[in-house]
Motif scaffolding. Structure first.
Motif, mmCIF file in Angstrom:
data_model
loop_
_atom_site.group_PDB
_atom_site.id
_atom_site.type_symbol
_atom_site.label_atom_id
_atom_site.label_comp_id
_atom_site.label_asym_id
_atom_site.label_seq_id
_atom_site.Cartn_x
_atom_site.Cartn_y
_atom_site.Cartn_z
ATOM 1 N N PHE A 180 0.833 -1.204 0.000
ATOM 2 C CA PHE A 180 0.000 0.000 0.000
ATOM 3 C C PHE A 180 0.869 1.255 0.000
ATOM 4 O O PHE A 180 0.579 2.217 -0.711
ATOM 5 C CB PHE A 180 -0.940 0.020 1.213
ATOM 6 N N GLN A 181 1.920 1.259 0.808
ATOM 7 C CA GLN A 181 2.800 2.425 0.868
ATOM 8 C C GLN A 181 3.496 2.648 -0.473
ATOM 9 O O GLN A 181 3.572 3.776 -0.949
ATOM 10 C CB GLN A 181 3.835 2.258 1.979
ATOM 11 N N LEU A 182 3.999 1.574 -1.079
ATOM 12 C CA LEU A 182 4.682 1.718 -2.369
ATOM 13 C C LEU A 182 3.730 2.189 -3.469
ATOM 14 O O LEU A 182 4.160 2.840 -4.421
ATOM 15 C CB LEU A 182 5.354 0.407 -2.762
ATOM 16 N N ASN A 183 2.449 1.862 -3.335
ATOM 17 C CA ASN A 183 1.447 2.321 -4.301
ATOM 18 C C ASN A 183 0.821 3.652 -3.896
ATOM 19 O O ASN A 183 -0.145 4.095 -4.508
ATOM 20 C CB ASN A 183 0.361 1.261 -4.475
ATOM 21 N N GLU A 184 1.383 4.270 -2.846
ATOM 22 C CA GLU A 184 0.947 5.573 -2.346
ATOM 23 C C GLU A 184 -0.535 5.593 -1.982
ATOM 24 O O GLU A 184 -1.264 6.536 -2.284
ATOM 25 C CB GLU A 184 1.306 6.682 -3.340
ATOM 26 N N LYS A 185 -0.963 4.555 -1.288
ATOM 27 C CA LYS A 185 -2.342 4.453 -0.807
ATOM 28 C C LYS A 185 -2.343 4.666 0.697
ATOM 29 O O LYS A 185 -1.492 4.158 1.410
ATOM 30 C CB LYS A 185 -2.932 3.070 -1.114
ATOM 31 N N GLY A 186 -3.303 5.415 1.187
ATOM 32 C CA GLY A 186 -3.405 5.673 2.615
ATOM 33 C C GLY A 186 -2.472 6.785 3.052
ATOM 34 O O GLY A 186 -1.886 7.505 2.245
ATOM 35 N N THR A 187 -2.314 6.896 4.351
ATOM 36 C CA THR A 187 -1.433 7.908 4.940
ATOM 37 C C THR A 187 0.002 7.411 4.928
ATOM 38 O O THR A 187 0.237 6.248 5.254
ATOM 39 C CB THR A 187 -1.864 8.175 6.393
ATOM 40 N N PRO A 188 0.963 8.251 4.559
ATOM 41 C CA PRO A 188 2.363 7.814 4.659
ATOM 42 C C PRO A 188 2.710 7.520 6.123
ATOM 43 O O PRO A 188 2.527 8.370 6.989
ATOM 44 C CB PRO A 188 3.173 9.015 4.149
ATOM 45 N N LEU A 189 3.151 6.329 6.397
ATOM 46 C CA LEU A 189 3.493 5.925 7.762
ATOM 47 C C LEU A 189 4.953 6.263 8.019
ATOM 48 O O LEU A 189 5.824 5.405 8.094
ATOM 49 C CB LEU A 189 3.216 4.433 7.961
ATOM 50 N N ASN A 190 5.195 7.561 8.124
ATOM 51 C CA ASN A 190 6.539 8.086 8.236
ATOM 52 C C ASN A 190 6.531 9.218 9.255
ATOM 53 O O ASN A 190 5.659 10.084 9.207
ATOM 54 C CB ASN A 190 6.988 8.595 6.861
ATOM 55 N N ASN A 191 7.496 9.221 10.180
ATOM 56 C CA ASN A 191 7.530 10.247 11.220
ATOM 57 C C ASN A 191 7.564 11.658 10.656
ATOM 58 O O ASN A 191 6.912 12.556 11.192
ATOM 59 C CB ASN A 191 8.741 10.049 12.130
ATOM 60 N N ALA A 192 8.324 11.863 9.593
ATOM 61 C CA ALA A 192 8.424 13.206 9.022
ATOM 62 C C ALA A 192 7.044 13.708 8.587
ATOM 63 O O ALA A 192 6.721 14.887 8.773
ATOM 64 C CB ALA A 192 9.382 13.211 7.837
ATOM 65 N N TYR A 193 6.240 12.822 8.038
ATOM 66 C CA TYR A 193 4.890 13.208 7.616
ATOM 67 C C TYR A 193 3.957 13.314 8.820
ATOM 68 O O TYR A 193 3.210 14.280 8.957
ATOM 69 C CB TYR A 193 4.325 12.210 6.612
ATOM 70 N N LEU A 194 3.999 12.325 9.702
ATOM 71 C CA LEU A 194 3.066 12.291 10.823
ATOM 72 C C LEU A 194 3.256 13.453 11.789
ATOM 73 O O LEU A 194 2.293 13.922 12.396
ATOM 74 C CB LEU A 194 3.185 10.956 11.560
ATOM 75 N N TYR A 195 4.506 13.929 11.950
ATOM 76 C CA TYR A 195 4.767 15.033 12.864
ATOM 77 C C TYR A 195 4.702 16.400 12.188
ATOM 78 O O TYR A 195 4.819 17.429 12.857
ATOM 79 C CB TYR A 195 6.128 14.863 13.544
ATOM 80 N N ALA A 196 4.513 16.440 10.886
ATOM 81 C CA ALA A 196 4.415 17.718 10.174
ATOM 82 C C ALA A 196 3.064 18.370 10.467
ATOM 83 O O ALA A 196 2.062 17.690 10.700
ATOM 84 C CB ALA A 196 4.566 17.488 8.667
#
Length: 107
Positions: free
Chosen positions: A23-39
């Protein structure tokens, strides 16, 4: 009996990691990445999410591989597969550090 349960749990963890990674590689859903989640919301709107999706997808795939290797160890009881687990874990850590550095450099 406990080994079978552990094997099933590890296989389930591997499948979950592979699915989330896909899902992440197909850019589906929320990026499960700290940089994104804390932005902040404002930063998220202008952020190029593709590198964060890619980074998270690859890390989840590597976590799935680690779970598969561990499940094989539960069945085979070789005591030697820990080397493969540590190698994949080291690869994941190195990849995360290098890709984070590249993402930061490109932003």
């Amino acid at each position: 009996m406990g080994e079978i349960i552990l094997f099933v749990v590890l296989i389930a963890a591997a499948l979950t990691c592979f699915i989330v990674g896909a899902f992440q590689l197909n850019e589906k859903g929320t990026p499960l990445n700290n940089a994104y989640l804390y932005a902040s919301e404002k930063e998220r709107e202008s952020m190029n999410k593709s590198p964060y999706y890619r980074q998270s997808g690859i890390i989840f795939i590597l976590l799935g591989v680690i779970s598969l290797i561990n499940s094989a160890e539960v069945l085979l009881k070789t005591g030697k597969l820990i080397i493969a687990v540590l190698a994949v874990a080291a690869l994941a850590i190195i990849y995360a550090a290098v890709s984070s550095s590249k993402i930061k450099k490109n932003n």
